[in-house]
Every structure is written in C-alpha cells, then in structure tokens.
Design a protein around this motif. Structure first.
Motif, mmCIF file in Angstrom:
data_model
loop_
_atom_site.group_PDB
_atom_site.id
_atom_site.type_symbol
_atom_site.label_atom_id
_atom_site.label_comp_id
_atom_site.label_asym_id
_atom_site.label_seq_id
_atom_site.Cartn_x
_atom_site.Cartn_y
_atom_site.Cartn_z
ATOM 1 N N GLU A 88 0.832 -1.212 0.000
ATOM 2 C CA GLU A 88 0.000 0.000 0.000
ATOM 3 C C GLU A 88 0.865 1.260 0.000
ATOM 4 N N GLY A 89 1.908 1.243 0.807
ATOM 5 C CA GLY A 89 2.770 2.408 0.892
ATOM 6 C C GLY A 89 3.508 2.680 -0.407
ATOM 7 N N PHE A 90 3.964 1.626 -1.057
ATOM 8 C CA PHE A 90 4.720 1.832 -2.290
ATOM 9 C C PHE A 90 3.812 2.322 -3.416
ATOM 10 N N VAL A 91 2.613 1.762 -3.481
ATOM 11 C CA VAL A 91 1.664 2.228 -4.510
ATOM 12 C C VAL A 91 1.341 3.697 -4.274
ATOM 13 N N GLN A 157 4.457 7.335 -16.821
ATOM 14 C CA GLN A 157 3.772 7.405 -18.121
ATOM 15 C C GLN A 157 2.276 7.594 -17.970
ATOM 16 N N PHE A 158 1.784 7.494 -16.731
ATOM 17 C CA PHE A 158 0.338 7.567 -16.528
ATOM 18 C C PHE A 158 -0.063 8.914 -15.956
ATOM 19 N N LEU A 166 -5.355 4.995 -10.900
ATOM 20 C CA LEU A 166 -4.024 4.388 -11.019
ATOM 21 C C LEU A 166 -3.681 3.597 -9.766
ATOM 22 N N GLY A 167 -3.942 4.188 -8.606
ATOM 23 C CA GLY A 167 -3.651 3.509 -7.346
ATOM 24 C C GLY A 167 -4.427 2.206 -7.226
ATOM 25 N N ALA B 138 -8.236 0.642 -18.985
ATOM 26 C CA ALA B 138 -6.988 1.276 -18.546
ATOM 27 C C ALA B 138 -6.229 0.368 -17.580
ATOM 28 N N ALA B 139 -6.953 -0.256 -16.652
ATOM 29 C CA ALA B 139 -6.298 -1.090 -15.649
ATOM 30 C C ALA B 139 -5.561 -2.259 -16.305
#
Lengths: 183, 183
Positions: A88-91, A157-158, A166-167, B138-139
DNA sequence: CACTGATCTGACCGATCGGTCAGCTCTGAC
DNA sequence: GTCAGAGCTGACCGATCGGTCAGATCAGTG
C-alpha cells in the motif's frame, strides 16, 4: 535584463523537472536548463552547487516519504503486515510522486550509485524483502523485484490517469501477483 | 603488435557486451571498449561503422526473435490465444536473451528512439495490447505495461538463476497477474 | 622481388560536457 | 550619496565524447 526576482531558484527547479522528464538526467545539460529558464548556465550554477544538487532537491520530498515508509515497514509485527504496508505504501508513493519518479526514468541504476542516493539502495532492498513475503524463495524475490521495477519504471507514463484509478489498478495488481508470506 | 587475426571483430563484440552490461551503453565509451580489447579506438571503428552499429549487432538475435513473436501473436485466432502466446513467448525471450536485454538496462527509452530500433516500439505496443487482453480497459493496460517493463528491466539481474526456474517464476507471475480477455 | 589489400595505429578534429571566475548591474540600507 | 551584497553574465577551462585520416605494418599473390 537583470532579474530582480529571487524566484529564479524555483524557476530553475521547474525547468529542470521538465527537461529531465523529457530527456532524462544524463540527457539534459545545464545549458538546456538555462535555455529553458531564459538565463545563463552560470546563473543555474549560482543557485545550485552542481547538477546533482538540482536532482537531489527535486527528489527530496519523494525520498523523505520513502524513508518514512521504510520505518513503518520495520515497525510491523510480522511479514504479512509488513507486506501489506509495503504494497500500500509503495503504490501510494508511486502514484503521488509519479512525476518525480519519471525524472529518473531509465537511470535508476546509475543514479542510485551517486553518493547522495546511496542509502536509497538499502531501503529498496528492504522494500523488496517485505514485498516478497518469503524472500528466501527465489520466485518470491523475482516477483517482488519485477513488480517494483515495473511500477517505478512506468508510473511516470500515466500522468493522465487519475490518482485514484491508477492507485486502485496498481494495488489490485500487487494483491493478485504477490505471494502471501509463510504460516 | 599488429594483430594478424581477423577475429578482432568478435573480440570487440564480446568486450562491448561486457562493458555495456557493466556501465550501460551511454556510460561506455569507444575508448573503454578498445582498452578492454587491447586495441586502439580507431581499430574498433575500423570494424564497426559507429558505436550504434556495435549495439545493433549485439541485439540482432534478440530482435529477430521478438519480431517472429510479433508475427505469431498476430496469427492467433482470438485475444485469449494471443494473450497466452504473448505471455509464453515474452517470458521465453526474456529468459533466453536476458544477457542481451541487460545491456540496455535503464536505457530503453532513449535507445528505442534511435533510428535502428524504431520498429521495436511498434512491436512493443502490440505486445502490450496482447498481454492486456482487454486493452480498452486502462487497468488492463497498466498491468501489462508494468509487467512488461518490470521483466525487461530486471531479467538481466538473474544471471545466476537457471533458465527453467526463472521462466517458471515469470510465467507463474504473468498468469496470476494478467486479467483474462473478454469474449 | 614488387605490389596489393586488410588490419591497425596515433594524432587529430569539432562538439559538448560540468564547472570556474572576474566583473557587471541593480537594490536596499545607512 | 555611498556602499555592500545578491543576482547574474560571458568568457573561459580541462576533460571527454564520437568520429576521421594519413600512414605504418604485415600476409598473401604474382
């Protein structure tokens, strides 16, 4: 001609961010940055001790968050909790700082070897171990490393994807792909 | 002193591979290669038109396999078959040529923009679409891109892992992580 | 022997790099 | 009005880059 504004420092940072994002750190010269700002190369070096100092200042907020994530992971009671917090933290980190991370695109290996970023490599090692869950298994380490590198390499890139979307996509990917820790 | 052997061409290739793997393409100068071979920089440029030609020749086998994989994917009857072929083919490519891919470590973006590698980018696009299964989501595209970039970026670090073990781990990861196509 | 062509060298080129330096200009404090 | 210092410039530095070139060396051929 002379600038009476002391905001040049910020303008240089912004210009450097744009140039680094477009052509990479190595591919951007001090002259490129100066041209983008509209000042001389010497002016850039008046505001920053050297080229690396510009990158260091740009990355400082992201590095601080990475460091605090490292601490939070170390505080977890077991590998399962550590894996969850790491994922979770890295995302969250990748999504929030995807602009900054994009600046390093394709230059992680070299840049991490620069003196100012030496400790980042150790943090990355611990992050991979936490993500792997069972770091003694080669397959688990491979999985964690592929996902970490893949997210780091592509998240920039997003820029047009909303943070939330995205998350969610990245976290769902990690949950599907990572192997649960033992016991 | 003068070499009577016409095998210098091969020695230069081998030396360049070693140097590129150690310090990257940009981080390796023609003089570095020449020193490693034990000849002059001019000798290197006698055997190769320019620096890029060395890289092109080193990557030629891998690129040929990538191209044929692209053809095989295009021949599949539907997205599910295309996804399966893409995953298996890409893992096989990454494992077999992980030494060559490692040479590009961290320099994909710049190198793909060089004239000799222009078509690689289009092939990559189709590969991502095939892996995504449902590229309109997208995902799904994010997932495919993260995995592709992650494998490409890291496979060179697993030089000591046997082909079979690395291939199994990567394929298992893709099967867990990729979303099945619609139908 | 003379000659040729492949191989290779050292010296050199223009461009670019990160970085330095003396000195100019302008602003604000006194 | 004077002066100090922040901000900035253009000229310059040494190093390194990819690449060129005239010529030396050597093996093979006739």
């Amino acid at each position: 001609m002379a600038r009476t504004t002391p905001q040049t420092h910020g303008e240089i940072l912004a210009a450097a961010a744009r140039r680094f994002a477009a052509t990479g750190y190595r591919g951007t010269s001090l002259q490129d940055i100066a041209t983008e700002v509209g000042c001389s190369k010497a002016a850039v070096l008046y505001h920053f001790a050297n080229k690396e100092a510009i990158l260091t200042e740009l990355m400082a907020p992201a590095i601080e968050v990475l460091r605090s994530l490292d601490d939070r992971i170390a505080d977890q009671p077991g590998p399962a909790a550590a894996q969850r917090v790491a994922a979770e933290g890295f995302v969250d980190l990748a999504v929030r700082f995807r602009g900054e991370i994009a600046l390093l695109r394709g230059e992680f290996p070299e840049l991490l070897q620069q003196p100012g970023f030496a400790h980042i490599q150790q943090i990355s090692e611990r992050l991979i171990d936490a993500l792997a869950g069972r770091p003694e298994r080669a397959a688990a380490r491979i999985t964690a490393l592929v996902l970490l590198a893949g997210i780091a390499e592509t998240c920039g890139q997003f820029a047009d994807v909303p943070d939330q979307e995205l998350g969610d996509a990245l976290l769902a990917l990690l949950r599907r792909a990572l192997e649960p820790p033992a016991h």
